[in-house]
Design a protein around this motif. Structure first.
Motif, PDB file in Angstrom:
ATOM      1  N   VAL A  94     -73.616  19.004 -18.038  1.00 61.55           N
ATOM      2  CA  VAL A  94     -72.008  18.768 -17.856  1.00 61.55           C
ATOM      3  C   VAL A  94     -71.947  18.872 -17.076  1.00 61.55           C
ATOM      4  O   VAL A  94     -72.487  17.849 -16.191  1.00 61.55           O
ATOM      5  CB  VAL A  94     -71.575  20.370 -18.380  1.00 61.55           C
ATOM      6  N   THR A  95     -70.526  18.626 -16.223  1.00 62.47           N
ATOM      7  CA  THR A  95     -69.856  17.825 -14.944  1.00 62.47           C
ATOM      8  C   THR A  95     -70.835  18.641 -14.037  1.00 62.47           C
ATOM      9  O   THR A  95     -70.490  18.527 -12.771  1.00 62.47           O
ATOM     10  CB  THR A  95     -68.541  17.199 -15.062  1.00 62.47           C
ATOM     11  N   THR A 123     -68.604  24.203 -14.672  1.00 59.93           N
ATOM     12  CA  THR A 123     -67.575  24.047 -15.857  1.00 59.93           C
ATOM     13  C   THR A 123     -69.243  24.554 -16.998  1.00 59.93           C
ATOM     14  O   THR A 123     -68.782  25.114 -18.615  1.00 59.93           O
ATOM     15  CB  THR A 123     -67.583  22.885 -15.744  1.00 59.93           C
ATOM     16  N   GLY A 124     -69.816  24.770 -16.663  1.00 57.43           N
ATOM     17  CA  GLY A 124     -70.959  25.015 -17.460  1.00 57.43           C
ATOM     18  C   GLY A 124     -70.570  26.488 -17.544  1.00 57.43           C
ATOM     19  O   GLY A 124     -70.982  27.754 -19.095  1.00 57.43           O
ATOM     20  N   LEU A 169     -68.305  26.545 -19.674  1.00 54.44           N
ATOM     21  CA  LEU A 169     -68.173  26.674 -21.265  1.00 54.44           C
ATOM     22  C   LEU A 169     -68.781  27.280 -22.092  1.00 54.44           C
ATOM     23  O   LEU A 169     -68.631  28.189 -23.428  1.00 54.44           O
ATOM     24  CB  LEU A 169     -69.404  25.712 -21.367  1.00 54.44           C
ATOM     25  N   MET A 209     -71.225  25.330 -28.357  1.00 55.82           N
ATOM     26  CA  MET A 209     -71.699  24.379 -26.664  1.00 55.82           C
ATOM     27  C   MET A 209     -71.735  23.107 -26.665  1.00 55.82           C
ATOM     28  O   MET A 209     -70.181  22.252 -25.988  1.00 55.82           O
ATOM     29  CB  MET A 209     -72.354  25.430 -25.888  1.00 55.82           C
ATOM     30  N   ASN A 210     -71.765  22.159 -27.364  1.00 58.28           N
ATOM     31  CA  ASN A 210     -72.013  21.035 -27.365  1.00 58.28           C
ATOM     32  C   ASN A 210     -70.481  20.670 -28.094  1.00 58.28           C
ATOM     33  O   ASN A 210     -70.024  19.128 -27.907  1.00 58.28           O
ATOM     34  CB  ASN A 210     -73.130  20.893 -28.250  1.00 58.28           C
ATOM     35  N   ARG A 245     -68.059  20.877 -25.310  1.00 61.64           N
ATOM     36  CA  ARG A 245     -68.023  20.026 -23.919  1.00 61.64           C
ATOM     37  C   ARG A 245     -67.092  18.596 -23.962  1.00 61.64           C
ATOM     38  O   ARG A 245     -67.506  17.903 -23.146  1.00 61.64           O
ATOM     39  CB  ARG A 245     -69.758  20.274 -23.784  1.00 61.64           C
ATOM     40  N   SER A 246     -66.799  18.163 -25.329  1.00 69.41           N
ATOM     41  CA  SER A 246     -66.581  16.763 -25.266  1.00 69.41           C
ATOM     42  C   SER A 246     -65.553  17.017 -27.089  1.00 69.41           C
ATOM     43  O   SER A 246     -65.181  16.305 -27.627  1.00 69.41           O
ATOM     44  CB  SER A 246     -67.969  15.975 -26.781  1.00 69.41           C
ATOM     45  N   ASN A 255     -63.316  18.170 -21.555  1.00 71.36           N
ATOM     46  CA  ASN A 255     -64.336  17.051 -21.001  1.00 71.36           C
ATOM     47  C   ASN A 255     -65.282  17.580 -19.812  1.00 71.36           C
ATOM     48  O   ASN A 255     -65.007  17.403 -19.203  1.00 71.36           O
ATOM     49  CB  ASN A 255     -63.386  16.043 -21.180  1.00 71.36           C
ATOM     50  N   TYR A 256     -66.107  18.145 -20.812  1.00 72.63           N
ATOM     51  CA  TYR A 256     -67.585  18.029 -19.760  1.00 72.63           C
ATOM     52  C   TYR A 256     -69.132  17.253 -20.078  1.00 72.63           C
ATOM     53  O   TYR A 256     -69.418  17.943 -19.175  1.00 72.63           O
ATOM     54  CB  TYR A 256     -67.625  20.062 -19.918  1.00 72.63           C
ATOM     55  N   ARG A 257     -68.646  16.345 -20.817  1.00 70.38           N
ATOM     56  CA  ARG A 257     -69.846  15.209 -20.611  1.00 70.38           C
ATOM     57  C   ARG A 257     -70.387  15.368 -19.727  1.00 70.38           C
ATOM     58  O   ARG A 257     -69.183  14.243 -18.617  1.00 70.38           O
ATOM     59  CB  ARG A 257     -69.391  14.958 -21.270  1.00 70.38           C
TER      60      ARG A 257
END
Length: 381
Positions: free
Chosen positions: A55-56, A60-61, A64, A204-205, A208-209, A237-239
């Protein structure tokens, strides 16, 4: 002593990281892709968990993980008072309520003896911070919690650390790590979320997107890259980028060497500073591995020759960077004003806020640097 300039922390990067970044730049795959996937796989293997999601940031983790557990308005999350502000902020991001608990001044981690009294029928989770790289005793924490209360590890400082042989990131229901440049390994900004729960990992996957049912890598490499995925969740948007993933792979390969080196110099500090009666030094629990993100001391205000801030000013003038360990969140203006908190509400956190001092410990220091720091501290009178 000849004056030196010693940073509180510096990332240890070089030619290998530079070369690793070339491939994404040359292939044009810059966003989350194969390098991120490889980094996730290697990180999961190192920390003995089946699922790792890049993640970013650690912030953010953590967000998430809370969102993945569907924590929201009306819920309560227990948070230690002595931690970086993000640990509490993520609870508010979800619309939930942070419930503060004081810390053990000897470990800087959550005072587990105070947790049970803060648990209510609204408690959904505890964020267990492994501060400065020392793991919280998750077994003891679990023993005082109802089974339905989740444990989320704030492992921002704890990549590579373990509790009695079990790696940070594998101890709770989910965990979040940081790759900020002050951490032992870095991707600039960036983070990782780990879990052993496959349903939580899948949720969570997606989150994050943007909540997409299919990742961009899966879509682009699949038979119909021209079709957009379905969106069943309100996501973010945490990619992580593939540039970061490529650098992270290299850094992860150096993690254990970095920690071993830091541990040797932490021991050196402990030996060289042991006879200073006003300086309390950090310890490592028997049978566990400290991550040594930072070497944080406590200055006894009753015995010290001067206040902590005066010491920091003198050391700064000698070219030695120091910092407070971290801050007491309940003493920060936003939380103080919003929740009507006072410094004396959490005395352990208040005292650590005012009297801890981190001294330089990182993988770009020389033997001469460490000796210089020791001598400068010994001269404080």
């Amino acid at each position: 002593m000849e004056k030196r300039n010693i940073a509180i922390s510096l990332p240890s990067t070089g030619e290998e990281e530079w070369q690793a970044a070339r491939e994404p730049l040359m292939t044009g795959w810059l966003t989350q892709g194969p390098k991120v996937a490889a980094f996730e796989e290697a990180f999961a293997k190192r920390h003995q968990v089946p699922h790792a999601l890049a993640v970013t940031s650690c912030t953010t983790g953590l967000h998430l993980a809370l969102a993945g557990l569907d924590i929201g308005p009306g819920d309560e999350v227990i948070v230690p008072t002595f931690t970086w502000i993000a640990t509490a902020n993520v609870v508010l991001y979800c619309g939930a309520t942070p419930v503060f608990v004081d810390i053990d001044p000897l470990t800087y981690n959550l005072d587990i003896s105070q947790v049970a009294a803060k648990v209510t029928d609204k408690t959904r989770a505890v964020i267990a911070v492994h501060l400065f790289g020392r793991c919280l005793d998750i077994d003891a924490l679990r023993a005082v919690l109802p089974a339905q209360v989740a444990i989320i590890e704030d492992a921002a400082c704890a990549a590579g650390a373990d509790w009695k042989g079990r790696p940070a990131g594998s101890l709770g229901d989910a965990a979040a790590f940081s790759f900020h440049p002050r951490k032992s390994v870095t991707t600039g900004e960036g983070g990782m979320v780990t879990t052993s729960n496959p349903e939580l990992a899948e949720r969570m996957n997606q989150l994050r997107s943007h909540g997409a049912s299919l990742s961009e890598e899966q879509r682009h490499l699949g038979p119909r890259p021209y079709l957009l995925p379905e969106f069943n969740l309100l996501g973010f948007n945490y990619r992580m980028t593939d540039l970061q993933g490529a650098i992270g792979l290299v850094q992860l390969g150096k993690l254990d060497g970095f920690i071993d080196e830091r541990a040797r110099w932490a021991q050196y500090y402990c030996e060289q500073l042991a006879d200073i009666d006003w300086l309390r030094l950090p310890t490592t629990p028997q049978g566990s591995r400290h991550g040594w993100q930072a070497f944080v001391t406590y200055i006894d205000p009753q015995k010290a020759p001067m206040p902590r801030n005066d010491m920091m000013e003198i050391l700064q003038a000698k070219g030695i960077s120091t910092r407070p360990g971290t801050h007491a969140v309940h003493m920060l203006a936003y939380y103080r004003e919003r929740f009507g908190l006072k410094p004396e509400d959490f005395p352990g956190a208040r005292d650590c806020n005012d009297h801890t001092m981190a001294i330089p410990l990182h993988n770009r220091m020389s033997e001469e640097d460490y000796a210089y720091v020791v001598e400068a501290i010994r001269q404080l009178r």
